[in-house]
Design a protein around this motif. Structure first.
Motif, PDB file in Angstrom:
ATOM      1  N   ALA A 173     -15.106  16.378   3.426  1.00  0.00           N
ATOM      2  CA  ALA A 173     -14.589  15.815   4.677  1.00  0.00           C
ATOM      3  C   ALA A 173     -13.341  16.578   5.085  1.00  0.00           C
ATOM      4  O   ALA A 173     -12.669  17.193   4.255  1.00  0.00           O
TER       5      ALA A 173
ATOM      6  N   ASP B 236     -11.497  18.385   1.822  1.00  0.00           N
ATOM      7  CA  ASP B 236     -11.770  18.198   0.395  1.00  0.00           C
ATOM      8  C   ASP B 236     -13.231  18.494   0.085  1.00  0.00           C
ATOM      9  O   ASP B 236     -14.060  18.535   0.984  1.00  0.00           O
TER      10      ASP B 236
ATOM     11  N   GLY C  42      -5.199   2.468   4.363  1.00  0.00           N
ATOM     12  CA  GLY C  42      -4.496   3.758   4.372  1.00  0.00           C
ATOM     13  C   GLY C  42      -4.677   4.501   5.692  1.00  0.00           C
ATOM     14  O   GLY C  42      -3.713   4.950   6.312  1.00  0.00           O
ATOM     15  N   LEU C  43      -5.931   4.608   6.154  1.00  0.00           N
ATOM     16  CA  LEU C  43      -6.191   5.366   7.381  1.00  0.00           C
ATOM     17  C   LEU C  43      -5.737   4.602   8.619  1.00  0.00           C
ATOM     18  O   LEU C  43      -5.301   5.208   9.596  1.00  0.00           O
TER      19      LEU C  43
ATOM     20  N   HIS D 105       0.830  -1.215   0.000  1.00  0.00           N
ATOM     21  CA  HIS D 105       0.000   0.000   0.000  1.00  0.00           C
ATOM     22  C   HIS D 105       0.860   1.259   0.000  1.00  0.00           C
ATOM     23  O   HIS D 105       0.657   2.172  -0.786  1.00  0.00           O
TER      24      HIS D 105
ATOM     25  N   PHE E 288      -9.819  15.942   7.469  1.00  0.00           N
ATOM     26  CA  PHE E 288      -8.979  15.069   8.298  1.00  0.00           C
ATOM     27  C   PHE E 288      -7.897  15.935   8.935  1.00  0.00           C
ATOM     28  O   PHE E 288      -7.302  16.779   8.257  1.00  0.00           O
TER      29      PHE E 288
HETATM   30  N1  ATP Z   1     -11.564  12.259   2.258  1.00  0.00           N
HETATM   31  C1  ATP Z   1     -12.496  11.336   2.405  1.00  0.00           C
HETATM   32  N2  ATP Z   1     -13.804  11.594   2.133  1.00  0.00           N
HETATM   33  C2  ATP Z   1     -14.765  10.655   2.286  1.00  0.00           C
HETATM   34  N3  ATP Z   1     -14.530   9.400   2.707  1.00  0.00           N
HETATM   35  C3  ATP Z   1     -13.264   9.076   2.992  1.00  0.00           C
HETATM   36  C4  ATP Z   1     -12.177  10.004   2.854  1.00  0.00           C
HETATM   37  N4  ATP Z   1     -11.040   9.393   3.219  1.00  0.00           N
HETATM   38  C5  ATP Z   1     -11.380   8.130   3.545  1.00  0.00           C
HETATM   39  N5  ATP Z   1     -12.694   7.932   3.401  1.00  0.00           N
HETATM   40  C6  ATP Z   1     -13.432   6.693   3.666  1.00  0.00           C
HETATM   41  O1  ATP Z   1     -12.664   5.884   4.520  1.00  0.00           O
HETATM   42  C7  ATP Z   1     -12.443   4.601   3.934  1.00  0.00           C
HETATM   43  C8  ATP Z   1     -11.117   4.059   4.407  1.00  0.00           C
HETATM   44  O2  ATP Z   1     -10.014   4.831   3.908  1.00  0.00           O
HETATM   45  P1  ATP Z   1      -8.593   4.154   3.770  1.00  0.00           P
HETATM   46  O3  ATP Z   1      -7.637   5.154   3.233  1.00  0.00           O
HETATM   47  O4  ATP Z   1      -8.258   3.496   5.054  1.00  0.00           O
HETATM   48  O5  ATP Z   1      -8.838   3.006   2.717  1.00  0.00           O
HETATM   49  P2  ATP Z   1      -9.144   3.151   1.178  1.00  0.00           P
HETATM   50  O6  ATP Z   1      -8.786   4.520   0.715  1.00  0.00           O
HETATM   51  O7  ATP Z   1     -10.551   2.703   0.956  1.00  0.00           O
HETATM   52  O8  ATP Z   1      -8.165   2.077   0.559  1.00  0.00           O
HETATM   53  P3  ATP Z   1      -6.580   2.146   0.612  1.00  0.00           P
HETATM   54  O9  ATP Z   1      -6.163   1.126   1.603  1.00  0.00           O
HETATM   55  O10 ATP Z   1      -6.163   1.786  -0.761  1.00  0.00           O
HETATM   56  O11 ATP Z   1      -6.165   3.513   1.018  1.00  0.00           O
HETATM   57  C9  ATP Z   1     -12.540   4.852   2.455  1.00  0.00           C
HETATM   58  O12 ATP Z   1     -12.879   3.672   1.736  1.00  0.00           O
HETATM   59  C10 ATP Z   1     -13.629   5.903   2.388  1.00  0.00           C
HETATM   60  O13 ATP Z   1     -14.908   5.317   2.462  1.00  0.00           O
END
Ligand code: ATP
Ligand code: MG
Length: 350
Positions: free
Chosen positions: A335, A282, A310-311, A133, A337
């Motif tokens: 949103a 954003d 990612g989060l 990732h 962060f």
């Molecule tokens: N800026 C944002 N606006 C709205 N929803 C968000 C935002 N950032 C994250 N999310 C929500 O949180 C979820 C988890 O984010 P995360 O970054 O952990 O995983 P991902 O982006 O889905 O996949 P990856 O592991 O490839 O990053 C996302 O699938 C999305 O639904």
């Protein structure tokens, strides 16, 4: 050496007790069932004898019991027979119980070893997923710069200056990718972050530099409000940049998932409550109610090709560096962060 000596002392004591039992059992009449105590001998010897030796010891005890019965000359024969039977059963029962317990202990040990192996494989899986990732961004940047480099070289005449710049970016991103792999590995090992003192705004700008092509390509406006008088921060620079990269990528993906009218990302740095904070807002679809609690969970995603880590990685990294991360839905849409990093002063005064 000392352990061997102890073992020998125990064996001699055991032999002495067995000899004593044999003499008493043989010398007394049939009614005295001294041979029952062989069962105790087997139980006492079990902890320091292996399976095979224990079975032989038990067989020896049975043989001595029978021999004592044969050699005994006094008393009631049928009582003697019954006592011998009881003693033999007691010895065999004790042996059987010990062997059963041993097998159960062995099975438990095997199961534990298996669990440890599974846990290791699981953590390796996590490690691989995290590395895959996290190095996605520098790898994508390398591909972009590589394509650009080829383009500048194919020019007639070749634009060597621009090609050299693209090559420089490739080297930089490759270095970043390998630094990220090292950090993710050390994080899984439980190592503390490798902290340095650095300019937070510069670190932010560097990440933006990597993502700027992607941002521009999708017609997204980036509004930067970086406070000029921020104190330097004390954290792991590579890890903090990983967090910024993840949040920025999520913001881009959120905007791309919605209607195209408004495409803006706001990034602001400031000092809040003694900590240096970065917020990324954003104009995407925002965070639906009830979803906020799941955002930072591993493998929770709403994206078709998302890993959902990612989060979760970002939270681990921010907290390992002494900060906090949170998400909020913006009333007007989109949103936001935010995460914090300790400034160098706070670190020094601890
Ligand atoms: N800026 C944002 N606006 C709205 N929803 C968000 C935002 N950032 C994250 N999310 C929500 O949180 C979820 C988890 O984010 P995360 O970054 O952990 O995983 P991902 O982006 O889905 O996949 P990856 O592991 O490839 O990053 C996302 O699938 C999305 O639904
Ligand atoms: Mg993501």
């Amino acid at each position: 050496m000392k352990a061997r000596l102890h073992l020998w002392i125990r064996l001699i004591l055991l032999a002495a007790v067995m000899a004593l039992l044999f003499v008493v059992d043989t010398a007394t009449n049939y009614e005295v069932a001294a041979a029952v105590f062989y069962a105790l001998v087997v139980l006492t010897a079990a902890p320091f004898l292996n399976r095979r030796v224990l079975i032989r010891l038990s067989a020896l005890c049975v043989a001595l019991t029978v021999l004592s019965f044969v050699l005994t000359a006094k008393g009631n024969l049928s009582t003697g027979l019954a006592n011998m039977g009881i003693s033999v059963v007691a010895i065999l029962m004790a042996t059987w119980l010990i062997l059963k317990m041993d097998a159960a202990r062995q099975a438990a040990q095997d199961a534990h070893a298996k669990l440890v192996r599974i846990a290791r494989i699981k953590s390796l899986e996590g490690l691989t997923t995290s590395i895959a990732h996290e190095i996605n961004q520098p790898l994508a940047a390398i591909v972009t710069s590589g394509t650009a480099c080829g383009h500048w070289l194919a020019h007639d005449p070749p634009n060597l200056d621009r090609a050299r710049q693209a090559l420089g970016r490739i080297v930089q991103d490759a270095g970043r990718a390998s630094a990220i792999v090292a950090r993710v590995r050390s994080l899984t090992r439980g190592d503390p972050p490798s902290t340095t003192v650095f300019s937070f705004n510069e670190a932010v700008q560097e990440v933006i530099g990597v993502s700027s092509g992607e941002i521009a390509r999708h017609g997204i406006a980036l509004v930067l409000e970086l406070a000029p008088d921020l104190p330097p921060v004390h954290a792991d620079r590579v890890q903090i940049q990983q967090v910024i990269g993840n949040l920025l990528l999520n913001a881009i993906e959120a905007i791309l998932s919605g209607p195209a009218q408004s495409r803006v990302i706001h990034m602001a740095s400031e000092v809040v409550g003694g900590m240096v904070q970065l917020s990324i807002r954003d104009s995407g679809p925002g965070i639906p109610a009830g979803v906020r609690d799941h955002l930072f969970e591993a493998f929770w995603t709403t994206k078709e090709d998302g890993m959902g880590i990612g989060l979760s990685i970002s939270r681990t990294l921010v907290e390992a560096n002494g900060g906090q991360i949170e998400a909020e839905a913006v009333k007007t849409g989109g949103a936001i962060f935010r995460f914090t990093v300790p400034p160098v002063q706070q670190e020094n005064s601890r």
